[in-house]
Write an enzyme that holds these catalytic residues in place. Structure first.
Site, PDB file in Angstrom:
ATOM      1  N   HIS A  37      60.656 112.516 -51.248  1.00 13.52           N
ATOM      2  CA  HIS A  37      59.544 112.245 -52.178  1.00 13.52           C
ATOM      3  C   HIS A  37      58.361 113.168 -51.891  1.00 13.52           C
ATOM      4  O   HIS A  37      57.835 113.192 -50.777  1.00 13.52           O
ATOM      5  CB  HIS A  37      59.121 110.775 -52.069  1.00 13.52           C
ATOM      6  CG  HIS A  37      60.189 109.836 -52.575  1.00 13.52           C
ATOM      7  ND1 HIS A  37      60.481 108.642 -51.962  1.00 13.52           N
ATOM      8  CD2 HIS A  37      61.031 109.964 -53.635  1.00 13.52           C
ATOM      9  CE1 HIS A  37      61.468 108.050 -52.647  1.00 13.52           C
ATOM     10  NE2 HIS A  37      61.821 108.830 -53.652  1.00 13.52           N
ATOM     11  N   GLU A  82      55.035 112.441 -49.882  1.00 11.99           N
ATOM     12  CA  GLU A  82      55.159 111.817 -48.569  1.00 11.99           C
ATOM     13  C   GLU A  82      55.140 112.881 -47.465  1.00 11.99           C
ATOM     14  O   GLU A  82      56.023 112.976 -46.625  1.00 11.99           O
ATOM     15  CB  GLU A  82      56.418 110.938 -48.551  1.00 11.99           C
ATOM     16  CG  GLU A  82      56.310 109.836 -49.611  1.00 11.99           C
ATOM     17  CD  GLU A  82      57.584 109.016 -49.834  1.00 11.99           C
ATOM     18  OE1 GLU A  82      58.527 109.145 -49.051  1.00 11.99           O
ATOM     19  OE2 GLU A  82      57.603 108.243 -50.821  1.00 11.99           O
ATOM     20  N   GLU A 115      59.998 104.102 -43.069  1.00  9.99           N
ATOM     21  CA  GLU A 115      58.763 104.193 -43.844  1.00  9.99           C
ATOM     22  C   GLU A 115      57.645 104.298 -42.811  1.00  9.99           C
ATOM     23  O   GLU A 115      57.349 103.333 -42.105  1.00  9.99           O
ATOM     24  CB  GLU A 115      58.568 102.963 -44.733  1.00  9.99           C
ATOM     25  CG  GLU A 115      59.628 102.781 -45.816  1.00  9.99           C
ATOM     26  CD  GLU A 115      59.441 103.710 -47.016  1.00  9.99           C
ATOM     27  OE1 GLU A 115      58.436 104.462 -47.057  1.00  9.99           O
ATOM     28  OE2 GLU A 115      60.309 103.684 -47.906  1.00  9.99           O
TER      29      GLU A 115
HETATM   30  O1  0X9 Z   1      61.887 103.478 -53.003  1.00  8.16           O
HETATM   31  C1  0X9 Z   1      62.253 104.297 -52.146  1.00  8.16           C
HETATM   32  O2  0X9 Z   1      62.975 105.255 -52.407  1.00  8.16           O
HETATM   33  C2  0X9 Z   1      61.810 104.105 -50.693  1.00  8.16           C
HETATM   34  N1  0X9 Z   1      60.431 103.749 -50.610  1.00  8.16           N
HETATM   35  S1  0X9 Z   1      59.270 104.858 -50.996  1.00  8.16           S
HETATM   36  O3  0X9 Z   1      57.984 104.188 -51.003  1.00  8.16           O
HETATM   37  N2  0X9 Z   1      59.207 105.973 -49.879  1.00  8.16           N
HETATM   38  O4  0X9 Z   1      59.610 105.442 -52.254  1.00  8.16           O
HETATM   39  C3  0X9 Z   1      62.606 102.972 -50.075  1.00  8.16           C
HETATM   40  C4  0X9 Z   1      64.065 103.094 -50.212  1.00  8.16           C
HETATM   41  C5  0X9 Z   1      64.741 101.942 -49.573  1.00  8.16           C
HETATM   42  N3  0X9 Z   1      66.004 101.728 -50.167  1.00  8.16           N
HETATM   43  C6  0X9 Z   1      66.266 100.688 -50.988  1.00  8.16           C
HETATM   44  N4  0X9 Z   1      65.435  99.707 -51.157  1.00  8.16           N
HETATM   45  N5  0X9 Z   1      67.440 100.732 -51.567  1.00  8.16           N
HETATM   46 ZN    ZN Z   2      59.846 107.886 -50.243  1.00  7.50          ZN
END
Ligand code: 0X9
Ligand code: ZN
Length: 268
Positions: free
Chosen positions: A24, A27, A222
């Site tokens: 991302h 980040e 995270e």
């Molecule tokens: O949403 C995401 O891709 C991740 N969080 S972020 O804030 N960095 O975008 C978390 C991914 C965790 N995976 C799942 N929940 N499947």
């Molecule tokens: Zn992310």
């Protein structure tokens, strides 16, 4: 997309671990972890016995920016763009970018992702529609020695492991490995260990694919800050780099240690 292998003998196949960051764009702090790990390992070779032993017995793969187009776009004109996705044009319209962490194939498009090109969680037209995810797939599939992956994101201070596409753990012995490793690492960085789906259901992420398709023990960190309100969210500033790295050095060294045989954590 640049990467580096750290090992004492480049042609020998040894147990492998992959550190990857910046799926991302915004980040940025995530990229600093593999970069600083690289520096730490190289500076301490033949100085620190643990570092020396690991470099002598592992293949350590480091890819700090899997989404370089997005990362550079996000700091365009020296102002933050709050960009998340990659920067490919979505054919036939003015919308840019696919969420690379929704583009992997394992149960792709089954929840927590969007089929709308304008969405921040756009999953793409098909699994592995993007050059960045294809590149990582090809890298992982041509390095069958990889047993552990750590993919860095920000923020919230969490240690995440599969499943992410459904509200269940992976079950059996493997779930015990994820839980044990998560708990052990949380004692060092103070992050909360949990299933990815406990955060929210999302399909097509890196770790569901790496584990589901290839049985690789894959964690998503995270990083700091814990909150978006007072902690700086995606943009905590350069002063966050050093403390965040220091908090995560032991977890990274631990994964390096157990990358020869992750099941060892169950007998120790
Ligand atoms: O949403 C995401 O891709 C991740 N969080 S972020 O804030 N960095 O975008 C978390 C991914 C965790 N995976 C799942 N929940 N499947
Ligand atoms: Zn992310």
């Amino acid at each position: 997309i640049n990467g580096i292998t750290i090992t004492s003998q480049i042609n020998s196949i040894r147990p492998g671990i992959l550190f990857v960051a910046l799926h991302h764009s915004r980040e940025h702090l995530s990229s600093e972890m593999p970069m600083k790990l690289m520096e730490y390992l190289l500076n301490n070779y033949n100085k620190d016995p643990e570092v020396t032993r690991l470099i002598n017995t592992r293949n350590i793969y480091i890819i700090p920016m899997i989404n370089p187009d997005g990362g550079m776009f996000d700091i365009k004109n020296r102002s933050y763009q709050y960009w998340r996705k990659n920067r490919r044009n979505n054919d036939g319209n003015e919308e840019y970018g696919v969420d690379l962490n929704r583009n992997y194939s394992y149960f792709w498009g089954t929840g927590g992702s969007s089929s709308s090109p304008s969405s921040d969680i756009y999953m793409g037209t098909k699994p592995f529609s993007e050059p960045e995810t294809v590149a990582l797939k090809n890298f992982i599939e041509t390095h069958a020695n990889i047993r552990i992956i750590l993919t860095f994101h920000t923020y919230s201070e969490l240690i995440l492991y599969p499943w992410g596409h459904k509200n269940e753990g992976v079950g059996g012995k493997d779930e015990s490995v994820f839980v044990k490793m998560g708990q052990t690492m949380s004692a060092w960085n103070n992050y909360t260990p949990q299933k990815s789906s406990d955060l929210y259901i999302a399909s097509g992420d890196t770790c569901d694919w790496a584990y589901g398709e290839h049985q690789i023990f894959c964690f998503t960190f995270e990083l700091s800050p814990k909150s978006g309100w007072f902690g700086g969210g995606f943009y905590p500033g350069a002063s966050a780099i050093e403390p965040t790295f220091n908090a995560n050095l032991k977890p990274m060294m631990y994964l390096l240690e157990y990358s020869d045989s992750p099941y060892r954590v169950l007998s120790e």
